[in-house]
Design a protein around this motif. Structure first.
Motif: not given
Length: 180
Positions: A73-74, A101, A104-106, A139-142, A146
């Motif tokens: 969740t960064s 964060r 916006d990547v985890v 990975y991006a939020n979607d 990345e």
């Protein structure tokens, strides 16, 4: 002056870590997000013959497990980060999570470790590792990767110190991809 050198060293380590370890990708170019395996950090059996320092190696491995949990969740404020890291190492882990964060990547996947204990005494163990982040990717939020940058192997140097009966990683340097 010492504070400036420490800040510069921390920034250099954070930059290398952020640019290398967390900006990795996989070689096949797949953009499908993988679910995080139950065990996201894999280690080989330690080559440390002295069982007195097995706790230091356990703390090192646990620090990576804590980071893997926070990286899902960064979360720079994840309390697990301070369970096995302190000092400059803890600052670096939090910095890495803060940067992720902001982007916006985890981080998902599996990190493989192969630590070896070097210099050691009753309260300090220096560890050298070749962390394989080939499958530990951003990975991006979607849920999409990345970028297409492949992950890889990173030289890691860590100093684990025992204070008040507890071993924590106190210093941590993560080199760029391809350094081991």
């Amino acid at each position: 002056m010492r504070t400036q050198r420490r800040a510069a060293a921390l920034l250099a380590a954070a930059s290398a870590a952020t640019a290398g370890l967390f900006l990795g990708g996989c070689a096949d170019g797949s953009s499908d997000a993988k679910s995080l395996p139950e065990k996201s950090v894999e280690t080989t059996v330690s080559r440390t013959p002295n069982t007195h320092h097995a706790e230091a190696m356990d703390a090192y491995r646990a620090m990576w497990g804590d980071l893997a949990a926070a990286a899902q969740t960064s979360d720079a404020k994840n309390p697990r980060l301070e369970a096995h890291a302190s000092g400059e190492a803890l600052e670096l882990l939090r910095y890495m999570m803060t940067q992720d964060r902001k982007k916006d990547v985890v981080t998902k996947g599996q990190l493989r470790l192969d630590p070896v204990a070097g210099k050691r005494d009753a309260t300090t163990v220096v560890i050298r590792d070749c962390a394989d982040a080939t499958d530990w990717l951003h990975y991006a939020n979607d849920g999409k990767r990345e970028d297409d940058v492949p992950g890889g192997h990173h030289r890691v140097d860590a100093t684990v110190r025992r204070q008040h009966g507890v071993w924590t990683v106190e210093r941590l340097y993560i080199d760029r991809v391809g350094t081991c």
